[in-house]
Design an enzyme around this catalytic site. Structure first.
Site, PDB file in Angstrom:
ATOM      1  N   CYS A  30       1.014  -4.582  16.030  1.00 21.05           N
ATOM      2  CA  CYS A  30       1.002  -4.332  14.587  1.00 21.05           C
ATOM      3  C   CYS A  30       0.686  -5.625  13.870  1.00 21.05           C
ATOM      4  O   CYS A  30       1.485  -6.556  13.848  1.00 21.05           O
ATOM      5  CB  CYS A  30       2.373  -3.806  14.157  1.00 21.05           C
ATOM      6  SG  CYS A  30       2.633  -3.792  12.377  1.00 21.05           S
ATOM      7  N   GLU A  63       0.817  -1.208   0.000  1.00 23.07           N
ATOM      8  CA  GLU A  63       0.000   0.000   0.000  1.00 23.07           C
ATOM      9  C   GLU A  63       0.851   1.258   0.000  1.00 23.07           C
ATOM     10  O   GLU A  63       1.986   1.247   0.473  1.00 23.07           O
ATOM     11  CB  GLU A  63      -0.903   0.023   1.242  1.00 23.07           C
ATOM     12  CG  GLU A  63      -1.834  -1.159   1.337  1.00 23.07           C
ATOM     13  CD  GLU A  63      -2.522  -1.233   2.691  1.00 23.07           C
ATOM     14  OE1 GLU A  63      -2.351  -0.302   3.494  1.00 23.07           O
ATOM     15  OE2 GLU A  63      -3.213  -2.229   2.946  1.00 23.07           O
ATOM     16  N   CYS A  81       6.124  -6.914  15.872  1.00 20.84           N
ATOM     17  CA  CYS A  81       5.588  -6.081  16.953  1.00 20.84           C
ATOM     18  C   CYS A  81       4.143  -6.502  17.230  1.00 20.84           C
ATOM     19  O   CYS A  81       3.325  -6.559  16.294  1.00 20.84           O
ATOM     20  CB  CYS A  81       5.649  -4.603  16.567  1.00 20.84           C
ATOM     21  SG  CYS A  81       7.333  -4.023  16.250  1.00 20.84           S
ATOM     22  N   CYS A 137       3.273   8.248   1.634  1.00 20.11           N
ATOM     23  CA  CYS A 137       3.791   7.224   2.535  1.00 20.11           C
ATOM     24  C   CYS A 137       3.912   5.943   1.721  1.00 20.11           C
ATOM     25  O   CYS A 137       2.925   5.469   1.155  1.00 20.11           O
ATOM     26  CB  CYS A 137       2.841   7.035   3.716  1.00 20.11           C
ATOM     27  SG  CYS A 137       3.331   5.731   4.866  1.00 20.11           S
ATOM     28  N   CYS A 148       5.938  -7.675   7.061  1.00 23.25           N
ATOM     29  CA  CYS A 148       7.005  -7.183   7.933  1.00 23.25           C
ATOM     30  C   CYS A 148       7.462  -8.315   8.844  1.00 23.25           C
ATOM     31  O   CYS A 148       6.649  -9.099   9.327  1.00 23.25           O
ATOM     32  CB  CYS A 148       6.501  -6.011   8.779  1.00 23.25           C
ATOM     33  SG  CYS A 148       7.790  -5.278   9.832  1.00 23.25           S
ATOM     34  N   CYS A 160      -1.649   1.658   7.759  1.00 21.54           N
ATOM     35  CA  CYS A 160      -0.904   0.783   6.865  1.00 21.54           C
ATOM     36  C   CYS A 160      -1.326  -0.660   7.028  1.00 21.54           C
ATOM     37  O   CYS A 160      -1.363  -1.199   8.112  1.00 21.54           O
ATOM     38  CB  CYS A 160       0.588   0.911   7.159  1.00 21.54           C
ATOM     39  SG  CYS A 160       1.556  -0.108   6.092  1.00 21.54           S
TER      40      CYS A 160
END
Length: 354
Positions: free
Chosen positions: A102, A75, A99, A88, A95, A322
């Site tokens: 997230c 995105e 975390c 952005c 990822c 995100c």
């Protein structure tokens, strides 16, 4: 690749792509029509396919969901402000930093994005910004999906292409580019030696190792003191103020004593704090701090002499954080399959009334 064409054709193609933000060779009218199809196939493969575009804020916030050639989803978000236009962008599909607040990190890493895929997001955003009357694209934040410094070589190559003057690049100012990291210390030190002078943003989220070990698992390898020491080295070398990103999570990291500790760590340093109101995702146990708590946190940091802003959140009604648009797309697909990510609300750092 050797195509047997004169050198000036390469210059023409570069000026079309970087100067005019043209990605469709068939629309490059200074190239002979007989060459366009072959050049397009050889040099302009379809890197990003738009799956979905959404907008809000009267068109000032525009989110794009892209499908890569291997079906991975990433995105980018274009945000228009009265004085600037910011995109952005993502550096990875997924990822690997894990975390817990997230969902992108919880879903794991699919793959690194290529330099061309990273740059293409910026080219598309630059064209869209002008088409949408948001002005010339002026700022880039690497705060989308992924950990930018975990894709180091491709990130740096993209930064050099973005900042190179036309016709070799987009000619954007390094001072208007922000690279975010959860704290990969060796990579921060490598970036320090690149002399790129982009803004470094450290996603800290906790001032103490005990909590940060939980919120940002890479902290088990590089502790708060090591991360900040690397950041201060970057600030000394570049003269650029480091942005300390801090997601405000209710009853987790928003206690007054943590604001005081953070203030002591940052006092007198070339840094400012960018507080991020958490954008909670459905079913998550993590929630945003109440506004009175946020205001006290800000007041304590400022009382310590630390410049502090609160991020102006954008696009909540269009899954603006995100990964959320990718999540909704994948959930739709996975009524036969997979589900994906959602992350801290992304947006450019702006001071808001508190």
């Amino acid at each position: 690749m050797e195509l047997g064409l004169p050198k000036f054709r390469a210059d023409q193609l570069s000026r079309q792509y970087f100067g005019r933000k043209q990605t469709d060779v068939s629309a490059m009218t200074d190239i002979p029509e007989s060459l366009r199809e072959s050049l397009g196939e050889a040099l302009f493969p379809q890197l990003l396919t738009l799956v979905k575009g959404t907008e809000c804020d009267n068109g000032a916030t525009r989110k794009s969901l892209w499908r890569l050639h291997d079906k991975s989803l990433v995105e980018s978000v274009l945000m228009g402000y009265p004085d600037r236009s910011t995109v952005c962008v993502s550096s990875q599909a997924g990822c690997g930093m894990a975390c817990p607040f997230c969902a992108t990190g919880q879903a794991g890493l699919t793959r690194n994005m290529s330099t061309a895929e990273i740059v293409e997001q910026v080219v598309h955003a630059a064209r869209l910004s002008e088409q949408a009357d948001l002005g010339r694209l002026s700022h880039i934040v690497f705060m989308g999906m992924g950990e930018p410094l975990a894709n180091y070589a491709r990130l740096v190559a993209a930064l050099r292409r973005i900042t190179s003057a036309a016709p070799d690049g987009l000619g954007m100012s390094a001072r208007n580019i922000t690279v975010s990291t959860v704290g990969l210390v060796p990579a921060i030190r490598r970036l320090t030696d690149e002399d790129l002078s982009v803004t470094l943003a450290v996603s800290l989220h906790a001032p103490d190792d005990e909590l940060r070990d939980e919120l940002v698992p890479i902290n088990n390898r590089w502790k708060v003191a090591e991360v900040l020491d690397a950041a201060w080295g970057y600030a000394r070398r570049t003269g650029r103020r480091v942005s300390i990103e801090y997601a405000m999570i209710r009853d987790v990291n928003d206690q007054p004593w943590r604001a005081d500790l953070l203030g002591r760590l940052l006092k007198g340093k070339l840094a400012h704090v960018n507080l991020i109101p958490l954008n909670p995702t459905p079913g998550s146990r993590w929630d945003a701090s109440p506004k009175p708590v946020e205001r006290e946190f800000v007041a304590r940091l400022r009382a310590s002499g630390v410049a502090t802003t609160v991020r102006d959140t954008r696009g909540q009604e269009i899954d603006g954080a995100c990964g959320q648009l990718a999540a909704s797309e994948q959930v739709g697909e996975s009524e036969n399959g997979s589900g994906h990510e959602a992350r801290v609300q992304r947006g450019e750092s702006r001071k808001v009334a508190i």
